[in-house]
Design a protein around this motif. Structure first.
Motif, PDB file in Angstrom:
ATOM      1  N   PHE A   1       0.820  -1.115  -0.097  1.00 15.31           N
ATOM      2  CA  PHE A   1       0.026   0.058  -0.195  1.00 15.31           C
ATOM      3  C   PHE A   1       0.922   1.019  -0.095  1.00 15.31           C
ATOM      4  O   PHE A   1       1.648   1.285   0.898  1.00 15.31           O
ATOM      5  CB  PHE A   1      -0.914   0.153   1.206  1.00 15.31           C
ATOM      6  CG  PHE A   1      -1.864  -1.087   1.470  1.00 15.31           C
ATOM      7  CD1 PHE A   1      -2.954  -1.049   0.725  1.00 15.31           C
ATOM      8  CD2 PHE A   1      -1.628  -2.143   2.269  1.00 15.31           C
ATOM      9  CE1 PHE A   1      -4.244  -2.007   0.801  1.00 15.31           C
ATOM     10  CE2 PHE A   1      -2.450  -3.171   2.297  1.00 15.31           C
ATOM     11  CZ  PHE A   1      -3.693  -3.150   1.698  1.00 15.31           C
TER      12      PHE A   1
ATOM     13  N   ASP B   1      -2.814   5.034  -1.265  1.00 15.60           N
ATOM     14  CA  ASP B   1      -3.710   3.705  -1.351  1.00 15.60           C
ATOM     15  C   ASP B   1      -4.474   3.491  -0.028  1.00 15.60           C
ATOM     16  O   ASP B   1      -5.591   3.226   0.297  1.00 15.60           O
ATOM     17  CB  ASP B   1      -2.890   2.233  -1.513  1.00 15.60           C
ATOM     18  CG  ASP B   1      -2.261   2.201  -3.017  1.00 15.60           C
ATOM     19  OD1 ASP B   1      -3.119   2.762  -3.769  1.00 15.60           O
ATOM     20  OD2 ASP B   1      -1.341   1.527  -2.982  1.00 15.60           O
ATOM     21  N   LYS B   2      -3.663   3.771   1.058  1.00 24.59           N
ATOM     22  CA  LYS B   2      -4.203   3.835   2.388  1.00 24.59           C
ATOM     23  C   LYS B   2      -5.176   5.019   2.653  1.00 24.59           C
ATOM     24  O   LYS B   2      -6.333   4.362   3.127  1.00 24.59           O
ATOM     25  CB  LYS B   2      -3.212   3.827   3.333  1.00 24.59           C
ATOM     26  CG  LYS B   2      -2.088   2.715   3.664  1.00 24.59           C
ATOM     27  CD  LYS B   2      -0.786   3.259   4.539  1.00 24.59           C
ATOM     28  CE  LYS B   2       0.243   2.340   4.415  1.00 24.59           C
ATOM     29  NZ  LYS B   2       1.280   2.732   5.220  1.00 24.59           N
TER      30      LYS B   2
ATOM     31  N   GLN C   1      -7.138   6.290   0.215  1.00 27.70           N
ATOM     32  CA  GLN C   1      -8.371   6.009  -0.462  1.00 27.70           C
ATOM     33  C   GLN C   1      -8.908   4.911   0.244  1.00 27.70           C
ATOM     34  O   GLN C   1     -10.511   5.013   0.213  1.00 27.70           O
ATOM     35  CB  GLN C   1      -7.909   5.505  -1.728  1.00 27.70           C
ATOM     36  CG  GLN C   1      -7.470   6.849  -2.637  1.00 27.70           C
ATOM     37  CD  GLN C   1      -7.012   6.328  -3.970  1.00 27.70           C
ATOM     38  OE1 GLN C   1      -7.631   5.442  -4.414  1.00 27.70           O
ATOM     39  NE2 GLN C   1      -6.189   7.141  -4.626  1.00 27.70           N
ATOM     40  N   LEU C   2      -8.388   3.803   0.622  1.00 25.15           N
ATOM     41  CA  LEU C   2      -9.125   2.645   1.217  1.00 25.15           C
ATOM     42  C   LEU C   2      -9.983   3.096   2.466  1.00 25.15           C
ATOM     43  O   LEU C   2     -11.023   2.992   2.929  1.00 25.15           O
ATOM     44  CB  LEU C   2      -8.073   1.431   1.490  1.00 25.15           C
ATOM     45  CG  LEU C   2      -8.963   0.194   2.169  1.00 25.15           C
ATOM     46  CD1 LEU C   2     -10.105  -0.373   1.622  1.00 25.15           C
ATOM     47  CD2 LEU C   2      -7.822  -0.651   2.295  1.00 25.15           C
TER      48      LEU C   2
ATOM     49  N   LEU D   1     -12.451  -4.591  -1.388  1.00 21.62           N
ATOM     50  CA  LEU D   1     -11.185  -4.907  -1.262  1.00 21.62           C
ATOM     51  C   LEU D   1     -10.646  -5.567  -2.698  1.00 21.62           C
ATOM     52  O   LEU D   1      -9.553  -5.627  -2.943  1.00 21.62           O
ATOM     53  CB  LEU D   1     -10.899  -6.214  -0.230  1.00 21.62           C
ATOM     54  CG  LEU D   1     -11.025  -5.317   1.108  1.00 21.62           C
ATOM     55  CD1 LEU D   1     -11.294  -6.744   2.226  1.00 21.62           C
ATOM     56  CD2 LEU D   1     -10.105  -4.402   1.578  1.00 21.62           C
TER      57      LEU D   1
ATOM     58  N   ASP E   1     -10.946  -4.485  -5.909  1.00 22.37           N
ATOM     59  CA  ASP E   1     -10.227  -3.878  -6.761  1.00 22.37           C
ATOM     60  C   ASP E   1      -8.711  -3.514  -6.348  1.00 22.37           C
ATOM     61  O   ASP E   1      -7.652  -3.764  -7.294  1.00 22.37           O
ATOM     62  CB  ASP E   1     -10.621  -2.441  -6.715  1.00 22.37           C
ATOM     63  CG  ASP E   1     -12.182  -2.618  -7.552  1.00 22.37           C
ATOM     64  OD1 ASP E   1     -12.359  -3.518  -8.305  1.00 22.37           O
ATOM     65  OD2 ASP E   1     -12.881  -1.462  -7.413  1.00 22.37           O
ATOM     66  N   GLN E   2      -8.502  -3.591  -4.870  1.00 26.60           N
ATOM     67  CA  GLN E   2      -7.107  -3.379  -4.607  1.00 26.60           C
ATOM     68  C   GLN E   2      -6.120  -4.416  -4.091  1.00 26.60           C
ATOM     69  O   GLN E   2      -4.999  -4.553  -4.707  1.00 26.60           O
ATOM     70  CB  GLN E   2      -6.924  -2.393  -3.552  1.00 26.60           C
ATOM     71  CG  GLN E   2      -7.048  -0.781  -3.610  1.00 26.60           C
ATOM     72  CD  GLN E   2      -6.674  -0.261  -2.410  1.00 26.60           C
ATOM     73  OE1 GLN E   2      -7.221  -0.423  -1.338  1.00 26.60           O
ATOM     74  NE2 GLN E   2      -6.175   0.763  -2.687  1.00 26.60           N
ATOM     75  N   LEU E   3      -6.932  -5.473  -3.925  1.00 24.23           N
ATOM     76  CA  LEU E   3      -6.046  -6.839  -3.539  1.00 24.23           C
ATOM     77  C   LEU E   3      -6.271  -7.744  -4.544  1.00 24.23           C
ATOM     78  O   LEU E   3      -5.524  -8.752  -4.626  1.00 24.23           O
ATOM     79  CB  LEU E   3      -6.534  -7.250  -2.102  1.00 24.23           C
ATOM     80  CG  LEU E   3      -6.280  -6.331  -1.227  1.00 24.23           C
ATOM     81  CD1 LEU E   3      -6.809  -6.485   0.269  1.00 24.23           C
ATOM     82  CD2 LEU E   3      -4.920  -5.533  -0.885  1.00 24.23           C
TER      83      LEU E   3
ATOM     84  N   ARG F   1      -3.845  -8.666  -7.670  1.00 21.50           N
ATOM     85  CA  ARG F   1      -2.214  -8.839  -7.303  1.00 21.50           C
ATOM     86  C   ARG F   1      -1.996 -10.294  -7.282  1.00 21.50           C
ATOM     87  O   ARG F   1      -2.298 -10.982  -6.610  1.00 21.50           O
ATOM     88  CB  ARG F   1      -2.082  -8.145  -6.043  1.00 21.50           C
ATOM     89  CG  ARG F   1      -2.198  -6.757  -5.871  1.00 21.50           C
ATOM     90  CD  ARG F   1      -1.767  -6.062  -4.666  1.00 21.50           C
ATOM     91  NE  ARG F   1      -2.213  -4.654  -4.724  1.00 21.50           N
ATOM     92  CZ  ARG F   1      -1.533  -3.803  -4.058  1.00 21.50           C
ATOM     93  NH1 ARG F   1      -0.468  -4.048  -3.420  1.00 21.50           N
ATOM     94  NH2 ARG F   1      -1.840  -2.839  -3.893  1.00 21.50           N
TER      95      ARG F   1
END
Length: 141
Positions: free
Chosen positions: A13, A17-18, A20-21, A90, A92-94, A97
């Motif tokens: 992150f 990122d942090k 935004q989340l 979650l 979208d971000q996780l 990957r």
């Protein structure tokens, strides 16, 4: 109070990122009627040699624990809806990957053991809680 504690290995992150989340999490709870300041999000970076999954060090992993205190899901379907909402947020971000292990769980804690600034929060949906939401802070009621 929703408390989100996000344990993660390094470099997953950015500061943006942090932010935004954490803002998305707060937005959701505000949209369902909670005062925004009830929402606390903590990011806890953990070295891979201190983060084990299945007994093995995890090179890239995220473990999220969520404590719900201000509200509870009344039944199985609402709990499932909450889990789907969390997953969707979650994903979208996780979820994109490659090689990342990520998981979460939600605990529903007794509101009888909760205070903010030494004040027992007002009952959910009450005029006092609506006032707290409007002020975005705790105050005697």
């Amino acid at each position: 109070m929703p408390l989100w504690t996000i344990y993660h290995t390094p470099d997953l992150f950015t500061d943006d990122d942090k932010h935004q989340l954490a803002a998305r999490v707060a937005d959701h709870y505000e949209n369902v009627g909670l005062p925004r300041f009830y929402v606390v999000t903590l990011f806890r970076e953990t070295r891979p040699e201190d983060f084990y999954v299945g007994g093995e060090p995890a090179a890239a992993a995220v473990r999220i624990t969520i404590d719900h205190i201000a509200r509870r899901n009344p039944d199985q379907e609402s709990r499932r809806r909450s889990a789907r909402w969390i997953k969707g947020m979650l994903q979208d971000q996780l979820g994109q990957r490659e090689g990342l292990h990520w998981e979460f769980h939600v605990d529903e804690t007794s509101e009888d053991l909760w205070m903010i600034n030494g004040i027992v929060p007002p009952p959910g949906g009450s005029d006092a809680e609506k006032n707290w939401a409007k002020q975005n802070s705790a105050s005697p009621y």
